[in-house]
Design a protein around this motif. Structure first.
Motif, PDB file in Angstrom:
ATOM      1  N   ARG A 105       1.140  -1.455  -0.294  1.00 60.00           N
ATOM      2  CA  ARG A 105       0.006   0.294  -0.311  1.00 60.00           C
ATOM      3  C   ARG A 105       1.127   1.576  -0.361  1.00 60.00           C
ATOM      4  N   GLY A 106       1.830   1.563   1.104  1.00 70.14           N
ATOM      5  CA  GLY A 106       3.037   2.024   1.201  1.00 70.14           C
ATOM      6  C   GLY A 106       3.371   2.334  -0.946  1.00 70.14           C
ATOM      7  N   ALA A 107       3.555   1.353  -1.379  1.00 68.00           N
ATOM      8  CA  ALA A 107       4.518   1.796  -2.532  1.00 68.00           C
ATOM      9  C   ALA A 107       3.909   2.631  -3.448  1.00 68.00           C
ATOM     10  N   ALA A 108       1.858   1.450  -3.934  1.00 70.75           N
ATOM     11  CA  ALA A 108       1.373   2.099  -4.505  1.00 70.75           C
ATOM     12  C   ALA A 108       0.769   3.602  -4.271  1.00 70.75           C
ATOM     13  N   LEU A 109       0.607   3.674  -2.817  1.00 72.54           N
ATOM     14  CA  LEU A 109       0.556   5.676  -2.507  1.00 72.54           C
ATOM     15  C   LEU A 109       1.350   6.306  -2.759  1.00 72.54           C
ATOM     16  N   GLU A 110       2.525   5.874  -2.834  1.00 73.89           N
ATOM     17  CA  GLU A 110       3.965   6.435  -3.405  1.00 73.89           C
ATOM     18  C   GLU A 110       4.450   6.858  -5.294  1.00 73.89           C
ATOM     19  N   LEU A 111       3.935   5.605  -5.922  1.00 81.40           N
ATOM     20  CA  LEU A 111       3.247   5.994  -6.847  1.00 81.40           C
ATOM     21  C   LEU A 111       2.519   7.250  -7.447  1.00 81.40           C
ATOM     22  N   ALA A 112       1.325   6.903  -6.466  1.00 84.72           N
ATOM     23  CA  ALA A 112      -0.296   7.827  -6.584  1.00 84.72           C
ATOM     24  C   ALA A 112       0.112   9.689  -6.345  1.00 84.72           C
ATOM     25  N   ALA A 113       0.934   9.596  -5.177  1.00 83.71           N
ATOM     26  CA  ALA A 113       1.897  10.579  -4.722  1.00 83.71           C
ATOM     27  C   ALA A 113       2.778  11.656  -6.141  1.00 83.71           C
ATOM     28  N   GLU A 114       3.079  10.715  -6.857  1.00 86.73           N
ATOM     29  CA  GLU A 114       4.024  11.439  -8.004  1.00 86.73           C
ATOM     30  C   GLU A 114       3.240  11.525  -8.956  1.00 86.73           C
ATOM     31  N   ILE A 115       2.024  10.551  -9.514  1.00 81.02           N
ATOM     32  CA  ILE A 115       1.148  11.861 -10.354  1.00 81.02           C
ATOM     33  C   ILE A 115       0.328  12.944 -10.084  1.00 81.02           C
ATOM     34  N   ALA A 116      -0.089  12.801  -8.768  1.00 75.17           N
ATOM     35  CA  ALA A 116      -0.521  13.609  -8.164  1.00 75.17           C
ATOM     36  C   ALA A 116      -0.154  15.185  -7.983  1.00 75.17           C
ATOM     37  N   ARG A 117       1.531  15.228  -8.214  1.00 76.01           N
ATOM     38  CA  ARG A 117       1.977  16.163  -8.766  1.00 76.01           C
ATOM     39  C   ARG A 117       1.851  17.293  -9.853  1.00 76.01           C
ATOM     40  N   LYS A 118       1.160  16.536 -10.296  1.00 73.38           N
ATOM     41  CA  LYS A 118       1.104  16.468 -12.016  1.00 73.38           C
ATOM     42  C   LYS A 118      -0.258  17.914 -11.485  1.00 73.38           C
ATOM     43  N   ASP A 119      -0.353  18.288 -12.841  1.00 73.20           N
ATOM     44  CA  ASP A 119      -1.475  19.894 -13.111  1.00 73.20           C
ATOM     45  C   ASP A 119      -2.785  19.042 -12.760  1.00 73.20           C
ATOM     46  N   GLY A 120      -3.411  18.710 -12.286  1.00 74.60           N
ATOM     47  CA  GLY A 120      -5.172  18.108 -12.035  1.00 74.60           C
ATOM     48  C   GLY A 120      -5.428  18.218 -13.493  1.00 74.60           C
TER      49      GLY A 120
END
Length: 249
Positions: free
Chosen positions: A183-198
């Motif tokens: 779950r932590g690894a998935a959230l880490e990838l999600a955080a990288e994606i979430a830094r993009k313009d919405g």
């Protein structure tokens, strides 16, 4: 128990499935999951969704006992439509969906993971479609998004599973990590994606879906027709009663 949504970090929604003991979802569960995914995708504050599960495994598919309790076809029709809506909600979510897969990912789990934008899996994860042993068909559409065509067919016909490491080798799993870290690894990838313009990430999701070579909704709906045919003909009940084996074998 059920489907819950949390916001573990800015721009990220965590949708968690919890239907003990094995996350075999009833009809209402598939619809609840679809509703949660569509709601998070519509939220302008969300830029990425992580789809995870509690318990022994990610997903064991449809609740077979619910189908067996129904003397008619109502439960089967409900399961077909519920799975269709949940799988579509993953694919059509307005922002990328990262599946955090641990343990078993079977049947309907393949539909969810196969329609996700990225997959992070535990090193003990197993992916497969035991449908032919359960008197059912379906989700070959989604398994074909995870492995090459001939491997998909062999896995489908034999009801065997593939490991997370095998899927990683085929490029369909982003990372393989110990179960405690998935779950932590998935959230880490999600955080990288979430830094993009919405706004741009939403356009990117729509654009990528638009160039897919296979219409996953139509393809899966075609498969579902054969599942219903197997039930109407009595083949499904016979196979379930014999645990997927030919009589006398």
């Amino acid at each position: 128990m059920g489907v819950s949504t949390a916001v573990p970090d800015r721009g990220i929604a965590l949708v968690t499935v919890d239907f003990p003991p094995v996350n075999a979802l009833p009809v209402s569960g598939w619809y609840a999951l679809a509703d949660a995914l569509r709601a998070t995708g519509r939220d302008p504050a969300v830029r990425c969704v992580v789809l995870a599960a509690e318990g022994r495994g990610f997903n064991a598919g449809v609740d077979i006992k619910e189908l067996q309790r129904d003397s008619g076809h109502g439960a089967l029709l409900g399961a077909n439509r519920g799975c269709y809506e949940a799988f579509a909600a993953v694919y059509e979510c307005e922002v990328p969906v990262v599946a955090a897969v641990h343990g078993f990912c079977l049947g309907g789990g393949i539909g969810l993971a196969g329609n996700a934008d990225a997959i992070v899996a535990s090193d003990d994860a197993a992916f497969g479609l035991p449908e032919l042993d359960r008197g059912a068909l379906g989700a070959a559409t989604h398994l074909a998004r995870l492995v090459p065509q001939h491997l998909m067919r062999a896995l489908y016909y034999t009801s065997r599973t593939a490991t997370a490491a095998e899927l990683h080798a085929h490029g369909s799993v982003w990372r393989v990590v110990p179960r405690a870290e998935v779950r932590g690894a998935a959230l880490e990838l999600a955080a990288e994606i979430a830094r993009k313009d919405g706004s741009l990430i939403r356009l990117a999701k729509a654009a990528i879906n638009g160039i897919d070579p296979v219409d996953v909704r139509r393809s899966y709906r075609f498969e579902q027709g054969f599942t219903f045919e197997a039930n109407l003909s009595g083949v499904a009940d016979r196979v379930r009663d014999s645990f997927g084996k030919e009589p006398g074998a």
